[in-house]
Scaffold this active site. Sequence first.
Site, PDB file in Angstrom:
ATOM      1  N   CYS A  68      -1.185   2.654 -10.023  1.00  9.11           N
ATOM      2  CA  CYS A  68      -0.908   1.239  -9.827  1.00  9.11           C
ATOM      3  C   CYS A  68      -0.170   1.058  -8.513  1.00  9.11           C
ATOM      4  O   CYS A  68       1.046   1.214  -8.432  1.00  9.11           O
ATOM      5  CB  CYS A  68      -0.048   0.741 -10.992  1.00  9.11           C
ATOM      6  SG  CYS A  68       0.328  -0.977 -10.832  1.00  9.11           S
ATOM      7  N   LEU A  69      -0.925   0.731  -7.494  1.00 10.28           N
ATOM      8  CA  LEU A  69      -0.322   0.598  -6.160  1.00 10.28           C
ATOM      9  C   LEU A  69      -0.974  -0.597  -5.480  1.00 10.28           C
ATOM     10  O   LEU A  69      -2.206  -0.714  -5.445  1.00 10.28           O
ATOM     11  CB  LEU A  69      -0.581   1.884  -5.360  1.00 10.28           C
ATOM     12  CG  LEU A  69       0.131   2.036  -4.026  1.00 10.28           C
ATOM     13  CD1 LEU A  69       1.636   1.918  -4.184  1.00 10.28           C
ATOM     14  CD2 LEU A  69      -0.244   3.361  -3.414  1.00 10.28           C
TER      15      LEU A  69
END
Lengths: 1108, 156
Positions: free
Chosen positions: B87-88
């Site tokens: 999750c970036l």
Amino acid sequence: MSYDSYDFRNNFYSNAESSTSSSNSSFFDTFIVDDKSNSNFTSDYKLRELQSFIGSEVSLTDLKNLLNASSGDLQKAINSYYDNNMNKENLVMSTPTSLRRNANSTNYHSPDIEVPRKKSRKNVTRDWQRKYIGSIVVSGQSVIEGEQLINLKDKITFESQVYFQKPIRGRKRSKLQSCWQSTVLKFKSANGTQLGVINDNRISFMVSNLLDAGVCEFEGQILLIGNENSDERIEFNDEVFIEMKIYILYAAFSREPIFTISRENNRAISNGPGSVADHKANDRKNAILSMFEQCGMKARQSSVLTQEHKQAGTLDAEKIEEHFQNERWTGFNSASSIQQNFFPNNDEEGGPNMSDQQLNALYEKAQMADMNIPEAEPPAHTFLYNLRRYQKQALHWMLSKETLDPNQTTPTSLHPLWEEYEFPVQMEDMTEDSNSNKFFYFNPYTGELSLDFQKVDQCRGGILADEMGLGKTIEILSLIHSVKYPTIDPDQCDIVDLTDDKPSTSKIRRPVSLSTYEAYPAIKTTLIVCPMSLLSQWRDEVNNVSAQNTMSVEVYYGKRRNWDLKAIRARKVDLPDVLVTTYGVLMSEFSDEENKPATSPLFNVEFLRVVLDEAHSIKSRSTKTAKACYALRAERRWALTGTPIQNRLEDIFSLVHFLRHEPWSNFQFWKKYIQTPFEKKDLRALGVVQGVLEPLVLRRTKNMRDINGQPIIDLPSKDVEIEYLDFSPEEQDIYDSIYTHSKTKFNYFCQAGSILSHYAHIFQLLVRLRQVCDHPILAISKHAVVEDDDEEGINNSAFDEEGNLNIDRLIERFMTNYGERDHSANYQIEMLEKLKYGDDFSSRECPICYDNLVNGVLMPCMHSACRQCIMEYFQSQELLGKSGQCPVCRRGPITENDLLDISKRIDNNNEKITSDASSSANNNNTEFDDDDASLKLSAKLGALLRNLNNLRQENKMTEKCVIFSQFTSMLDLIGDVLTKENFSFVRLDGTQQQSDRERVLRDFKKPGIDIILISLRAGGVGLNLTAASRAFLMDPWWNSSIEDQAIDRVHRIGQKREVRVTRFIIRNSIEEKMLSIQKRKNAIACGLGMSKDELKAHRLEDLRELFS
Amino acid sequence: MAALPKRIIKETERLIADAVPGISARPHEDNLRYFDVDITGPEQSPFEGGVFKLELFLPEEYPMAPPKVRFLTKIYHPNIDKLGRICLDILKDKWSPALQIRTVLLSIQALLSAPNPDDPLANDVAQHWKDNEPEAIAKAREWTQKYAENLVPPQE
């Protein structure tokens, strides 16, 4: 205290080349051994040799010092000793700073010129090293404990230590101030063991600064130990009372100014507060003041002002500056540099502006007495012009200013900034010689100490502030003719016999002054500094007014500068009577750093007089140019300017400082008495300024009348008329559309409240409107995207009319949209600079495809990419429902229209990139498609043509015309039209070289060329266009004074015909509104400096009015 | 399939020529758009000493679309789920074509040093991280030792 090695060269006039010592040189050479080898041996050897030459009455230590001071040069040492009344004490005195300053001047000593010291009586004998000043009782805390440790009456010494603590984050404070300093004053016994500390901060500050500065010595004696125990025992933290005797050291008294505070190189003035040297000097000064106060020393002689200052405690310049700084910072909006650009009058540097009313009031007083000045005649056989009456008055006035007033140089008048103190007599001193100094002198403003009497310097010069066009040039030249050589009588007073107009060389007995820095005395040269555009004008004028071979003039400029200092010193070069140079040359040859002394001849020569033309060029005292002017050496100093005060009071200070009009030329003084009260809206300040100016300034205006009620100058009449024009329907359309658009924008910004930070943007719009008034084509871009999908119907990009990249609009745009200044702004500015100078963009890499830029485009944030890559990216963004943004920095939103082509345009249009800020149109020939029918005339062009045709027909063109416009593109258009209609003309604008301009002006004077096109700015400065008698101003300027200056090019001395001026204004347009703003500006009585808010309100009003 | 865009070629060359310490990315022989990545756990983090394998794939629309990156090594981290998905933001909506493989991998390494349990995609790991951070960190360390090789650091 250690002694720095002292360079004798600069105090003793031994000339290695002079014949007296040449015979000795070979003799001594044999003795001079390389010092590096076995220095001990050689120095002993040399010592003995020295002793054998000089004799044994001089002690060995003194000889040693002498040798050291001459850097081991035997010959020099001997010469030094014999050449002068050598004072032993000069060996031990160290004044390093003054020497560094002198390092550049080589020795010059001509046997027939005596060198008088200008301002002081020498104190020749010195037989003391320190003198008792006073004693105070201080209390301290002991840090030792024990029995029998202290004997009362033991001698005590003092030592100070400085501790630095954590830096305080201050706003823009100097580095020194940002550290917290605390000093600890220790007292020790005679054998060095520390006995305790003095806690009193005032005392410890004072003592430690005085010790640091090498001003005083302290000796103490314990009086009393405050404890209940017996005298023998001392406890920790016992209170100890010490009597501290203060001695002032001989070394503290300087012959030359100390540190960097000197009259001639006044760093304290120029650099402002905060430099390390300033702090040290300031601390030293405060310490000395404190010491005098503690010892109860009062001045014997002191000016009233100084006493007041002391009482008010305002001698601390730093406090004044700091206070000033703080005030400045609270008001200054550093975020918007736009304000700086567009509020030029509100420069924070020097405080609020003066209103026109105030200026006039100032001048009035100065002018009152001027009507009664007697007249003087210039030497008729050398000076060819006939002077008008008021010019003769000016000559007389100037002559009297240059002459020293005998009344004012009596020895008893002490310089108002200095105080005289008497040395107290103490028992110990009784053994001293009775010749020793009884008095000493202290300058409480700068902290200088001196044993020499400080006389008042007289200002030999002034400000010639006649209005433009009255002939200041001629007046100065008449002065130069009248006094080419100084004449001296034995009392060192310079009295010129006004009726004697034969400069005879037999009168030269001595130069008036030889500065202590041994500048070469150019005793008959006057240096004239002027703006570049007037160089040739000056030279020509000198030649015109002077009879053959009576006055030689040279121009010092450009590659052919040929004043060789060595040649001058060797007397191989004959110096001209008049040397003309420019401010630019002066500035570039000046170096104000101590380590790099100026080697330029301009600064190593003492001129007879120096004249600054358009002296308002140095109104800012911190510029290099100003500093260079201050450093010029001449006793007689003149400033010529039509407007001595342009905006701010500080302008005057710069001139006063240049003129060395004491004591007002001292910045501390000026600030205290004039600047600070003025800013506090104290009306008395104006009175003081008037008082200062009155003796210095001579000002006459064109419409003044003389004693008999006649106008002093009878110029032919000047008739200014405004020709109102109407737009043709097509023009009206274009104007309307732009106007509506601008207005919308204006209202938008008004609502958004951001109007002032978008001033640039608005300004741009206004410029376009004005251009349309001249000719619509100036404002329309061929490639403009004038489509409806563009929310702004107008081309808001940085393309100008031809679709060429215009850097300044880029800049404007950049400033308006992305006005926040962050560090990425630097990148942007860098890019803009690169663009401006034609950087090659084809070698850059696209951040998207990593290939060389193909059809490179720039985004508003100055990042670049291939057009295709960016478009692809934008499309992909759209698919995601996002607006286009810069891939590198994400700034946005951007549309395709915001992209700027850079790849090919730049190369073709390098020359076309204009830097004329006022014109956003193309500079070079605007290319008009030939398929446009021949150029349609705009309303103004038509009117102009009509006027010219009338002239041609009626008067057969006997009148020459000058056509002014702010837009060089307009001048282009006019040129085209004139060519078509067979008018012959020449053109002068800012892009031309000096030589070209000269040629143009010469051509204009010839018959056959009747019209000259000039850009308003280029024409403003000093040009003489009196050949013309008709002027046309194509477009109005915000400031009527600029227009007036332009008209004055024509309507000035030398004009023989009536002058008619026509201004073209389009009815019901922005130009009319500009006129009313002009009127209002002229009439405003602002009061003593408006506050920033008031100024802002005015700007807003102006804008509102424009768009109403 | 179109020939490999110049950008990818250049990037690959630069990655190999000028490697980032602690990160190695090598293209697969069969598919030059597919990269084998090794990231060393950053010091001062619970992942210290471990070497984590990732896979990185450059889709067709690259660089307009972000690369797809996934952890192959099991890791206990609040922003990495059990499948290894990361999750970036720059791998999703904050992607820009001016970013490149190098910067992506650096960001991931930075993410390891600075886990962000407040991310809405938080799974139980994030919850654990918030409730009892020292314990979670210890577990992360445990997993590092268990699953991430700590013998041989990435070679270039």
